[in-house]
Scaffold this motif. Structure first.
Motif, PDB file in Angstrom:
ATOM      1  N   ALA A   1      78.958 -69.408 -48.617  1.00  0.00           N
ATOM      2  CA  ALA A   1      78.146 -70.577 -48.930  1.00  0.00           C
ATOM      3  C   ALA A   1      77.530 -71.095 -47.639  1.00  0.00           C
ATOM      4  N   ASP A   2      76.635 -72.041 -47.754  1.00  0.00           N
ATOM      5  CA  ASP A   2      76.143 -72.717 -46.564  1.00  0.00           C
ATOM      6  C   ASP A   2      77.057 -73.904 -46.290  1.00  0.00           C
ATOM      7  N   TRP A   3      77.242 -74.185 -45.025  1.00  0.00           N
ATOM      8  CA  TRP A   3      78.211 -75.188 -44.603  1.00  0.00           C
ATOM      9  C   TRP A   3      77.959 -76.550 -45.236  1.00  0.00           C
ATOM     10  N   ASP A   4      76.752 -77.047 -45.140  1.00  0.00           N
ATOM     11  CA  ASP A   4      76.473 -78.383 -45.657  1.00  0.00           C
ATOM     12  C   ASP A   4      76.737 -78.452 -47.159  1.00  0.00           C
ATOM     13  N   GLN A   5      76.348 -77.394 -47.850  1.00  0.00           N
ATOM     14  CA  GLN A   5      76.598 -77.364 -49.297  1.00  0.00           C
ATOM     15  C   GLN A   5      78.091 -77.372 -49.586  1.00  0.00           C
ATOM     16  N   LEU A   6      78.832 -76.604 -48.809  1.00  0.00           N
ATOM     17  CA  LEU A   6      80.283 -76.552 -48.979  1.00  0.00           C
ATOM     18  C   LEU A   6      80.894 -77.951 -48.875  1.00  0.00           C
ATOM     19  N   LEU A   7      80.531 -78.647 -47.826  1.00  0.00           N
ATOM     20  CA  LEU A   7      81.138 -79.954 -47.597  1.00  0.00           C
ATOM     21  C   LEU A   7      80.739 -80.946 -48.676  1.00  0.00           C
ATOM     22  N   GLU A   8      79.475 -80.853 -49.082  1.00  0.00           N
ATOM     23  CA  GLU A   8      78.997 -81.755 -50.123  1.00  0.00           C
ATOM     24  C   GLU A   8      79.788 -81.534 -51.412  1.00  0.00           C
ATOM     25  N   GLN A   9      79.886 -80.262 -51.738  1.00  0.00           N
ATOM     26  CA  GLN A   9      80.624 -79.876 -52.936  1.00  0.00           C
ATOM     27  C   GLN A   9      82.066 -80.374 -52.880  1.00  0.00           C
ATOM     28  N   ARG A  10      82.683 -80.176 -51.727  1.00  0.00           N
ATOM     29  CA  ARG A  10      84.074 -80.583 -51.573  1.00  0.00           C
ATOM     30  C   ARG A  10      84.204 -82.094 -51.732  1.00  0.00           C
ATOM     31  N   SER A  11      83.283 -82.843 -51.182  1.00  0.00           N
ATOM     32  CA  SER A  11      83.415 -84.293 -51.261  1.00  0.00           C
ATOM     33  C   SER A  11      83.250 -84.769 -52.702  1.00  0.00           C
ATOM     34  N   LYS A  12      82.485 -84.029 -53.497  1.00  0.00           N
ATOM     35  CA  LYS A  12      82.374 -84.362 -54.926  1.00  0.00           C
ATOM     36  C   LYS A  12      83.701 -84.117 -55.635  1.00  0.00           C
TER      37      LYS A  12
ATOM     38  N   MET B   1      85.733 -93.873 -38.328  1.00  0.00           N
ATOM     39  CA  MET B   1      85.571 -93.096 -37.081  1.00  0.00           C
ATOM     40  C   MET B   1      86.789 -92.198 -36.826  1.00  0.00           C
ATOM     41  N   GLU B   2      87.943 -92.734 -37.167  1.00  0.00           N
ATOM     42  CA  GLU B   2      89.178 -92.049 -36.790  1.00  0.00           C
ATOM     43  C   GLU B   2      89.425 -90.769 -37.588  1.00  0.00           C
ATOM     44  N   ASP B   3      88.821 -90.683 -38.735  1.00  0.00           N
ATOM     45  CA  ASP B   3      89.190 -89.576 -39.624  1.00  0.00           C
ATOM     46  C   ASP B   3      88.118 -88.497 -39.671  1.00  0.00           C
ATOM     47  N   GLY B   4      87.448 -88.311 -38.559  1.00  0.00           N
ATOM     48  CA  GLY B   4      86.346 -87.351 -38.538  1.00  0.00           C
ATOM     49  C   GLY B   4      86.750 -85.943 -38.914  1.00  0.00           C
ATOM     50  N   LEU B   5      87.962 -85.551 -38.538  1.00  0.00           N
ATOM     51  CA  LEU B   5      88.368 -84.181 -38.834  1.00  0.00           C
ATOM     52  C   LEU B   5      88.484 -83.945 -40.326  1.00  0.00           C
ATOM     53  N   LYS B   6      88.793 -85.016 -41.043  1.00  0.00           N
ATOM     54  CA  LYS B   6      88.974 -84.849 -42.478  1.00  0.00           C
ATOM     55  C   LYS B   6      87.687 -84.450 -43.158  1.00  0.00           C
ATOM     56  N   THR B   7      86.574 -84.744 -42.518  1.00  0.00           N
ATOM     57  CA  THR B   7      85.297 -84.396 -43.145  1.00  0.00           C
ATOM     58  C   THR B   7      84.932 -82.933 -42.891  1.00  0.00           C
ATOM     59  N   LEU B   8      85.752 -82.216 -42.163  1.00  0.00           N
ATOM     60  CA  LEU B   8      85.391 -80.829 -41.850  1.00  0.00           C
ATOM     61  C   LEU B   8      86.078 -79.811 -42.750  1.00  0.00           C
ATOM     62  N   GLY B   9      86.808 -80.297 -43.730  1.00  0.00           N
ATOM     63  CA  GLY B   9      87.363 -79.382 -44.709  1.00  0.00           C
ATOM     64  C   GLY B   9      88.395 -78.416 -44.131  1.00  0.00           C
ATOM     65  N   TYR B  10      88.494 -77.266 -44.764  1.00  0.00           N
ATOM     66  CA  TYR B  10      89.513 -76.301 -44.376  1.00  0.00           C
ATOM     67  C   TYR B  10      89.228 -75.656 -43.032  1.00  0.00           C
ATOM     68  N   ALA B  11      87.976 -75.683 -42.598  1.00  0.00           N
ATOM     69  CA  ALA B  11      87.622 -74.968 -41.375  1.00  0.00           C
ATOM     70  C   ALA B  11      88.393 -75.475 -40.167  1.00  0.00           C
ATOM     71  N   ALA B  12      88.729 -76.781 -40.176  1.00  0.00           N
ATOM     72  CA  ALA B  12      89.413 -77.341 -39.015  1.00  0.00           C
ATOM     73  C   ALA B  12      90.925 -77.406 -39.226  1.00  0.00           C
ATOM     74  N   LEU B  13      91.430 -76.762 -40.259  1.00  0.00           N
ATOM     75  CA  LEU B  13      92.858 -76.898 -40.549  1.00  0.00           C
ATOM     76  C   LEU B  13      93.723 -76.371 -39.408  1.00  0.00           C
ATOM     77  N   GLY B  14      93.292 -75.294 -38.755  1.00  0.00           N
ATOM     78  CA  GLY B  14      94.058 -74.747 -37.631  1.00  0.00           C
ATOM     79  C   GLY B  14      94.281 -75.787 -36.548  1.00  0.00           C
ATOM     80  N   SER B  15      93.198 -76.403 -36.071  1.00  0.00           N
ATOM     81  CA  SER B  15      93.318 -77.459 -35.053  1.00  0.00           C
ATOM     82  C   SER B  15      94.252 -78.554 -35.522  1.00  0.00           C
ATOM     83  N   ARG B  16      94.073 -78.951 -36.767  1.00  0.00           N
ATOM     84  CA  ARG B  16      94.848 -80.092 -37.239  1.00  0.00           C
ATOM     85  C   ARG B  16      96.327 -79.767 -37.311  1.00  0.00           C
TER      86      ARG B  16
END
Lengths: 175, 175
Positions: free
Chosen positions: A162-173, B1-16
């Motif tokens: 998928a494209d990244w922005d679409q992925l995140l949008e979808q996830r937030s829904k 502001m504090e929860d920025g990583l949460k908006t990155l989905g699974y991609a950032a799970l390793g760092s977290r």
DNA sequence: TCAAGTTATATACCTTGTTATAAATATGAG
DNA sequence: CTCATATTTATAACAAGGTATATAACTTGA
């Protein structure tokens, strides 16, 4: 012999999470093809993603957003700066602060990452997290097993990115 | 502001996960009173627990059991040896191998840890993991929040410490 | 207004994990 | 038996996190 840590209960969860995270990061690095990585250390990816999403930020804001100590962020910034992916400009209001922003080169890199590594990592990690069950400790144990038995890379075969922005949008829904 | 990583989905799970593990370890270090710690680095605890549980082991066996690369284990052994907590004796069958065993001092230290730090860590971490819900990603987010809002130490007030061996035995039954 | 305190960033050093490789020992094929 | 290969541990160099602290810039209160 291999599962000695599992016999130590919750007391060893810190060690296990730390190493599980390291292994995820290491396997994530393997996902990117040479074109999308170009020698970018894995921990720089969240930083770039935050910069892309939230525009120019100060070092302190980045550290708080990444939930990470400031000196580590400073170091990553130096690295990214040396590769011309970000630039810093002093804040006119408060000259202690330097605002970090993506350069044009940085934006181009982010665009490529959004089409390759980031969705790949997201989808692969999501897939490995699917259907975990039991206590958190159990789920961590299952993740450890899955990760060593079928690496992230093998989970992407035949899956459309998928494209990244679409992925995140979808996830937030969904959430 | 504090929860920025949460908006990155699974991609950032390793760092977290890596940082969550580090924070757990840091807070675990705060649990031990001076008597039970005496300057022992946190990652040595699993090593001592394994040695206590499985008797003398080679460096390689320890590394496999801890699921960790061998040079890190070698370094910890050196540290523990310098404090007289473990001793190494060459294997008579194969002189490449050195068997690592707890010294008397090491056994005494383990006995103290079993009565204090280890059950404290186990019970505190179990308590912070209680009642997590949702996807693995959600559970990690909840853990991050809980850990920063109420540290492990505060979770032990007024709770009786079990003995380590009883804890593990009980847990293996429940499972 | 300026001294004292606060805040933002940079720097130095430590920790604990990693890989790559060297050195010593064991094993096995010819 | 000997030499090539395996295995075990140790060492070196690197990575990426952390804490403590220095420095520069801002803010505040007497």
């Amino acid at each position: 012999m291999e599962d000695g840590l599992k016999t130590l209960g919750y007391a060893a969860l810190g060690s296990r999470l730390k190493r599980l995270g390291e292994k995820l990061q290491a396997q994530t690095a393997d996902l990117g093809d040479a074109a999308s990585q170009e020698g970018l250390p894995v921990p720089c990816n969240p930083l770039l993603a935050i910069l892309d999403k939230r525009g120019p930020l100060s070092v302190g804001d980045l550290a708080r957003t990444l939930q990470q100590a400031q000196p580590g962020v400073t170091r990553m910034i130096h690295h990214l700066k040396s590769q011309n992916l970000v630039a810093t400009t002093p804040d006119p209001q408060d000259r202690r602060i330097s605002r970090i922003a993506l350069t044009d080169e940085g934006k181009a890199r982010v665009k490529r990452l959004k089409e390759s590594l980031w969705p790949a990592a997201d989808q692969a990690v999501q897939s490995i997290c699917e259907g975990l069950s039991g206590s958190f400790l159990d789920q961590v144990a299952q993740l450890e097993t899955r990760l060593s038995q079928s690496p992230l890379k093998s989970r992407l075969e035949g899956i459309a990115l998928a494209d990244w922005d679409q992925l995140l949008e979808q996830r937030s829904k969904t959430q």
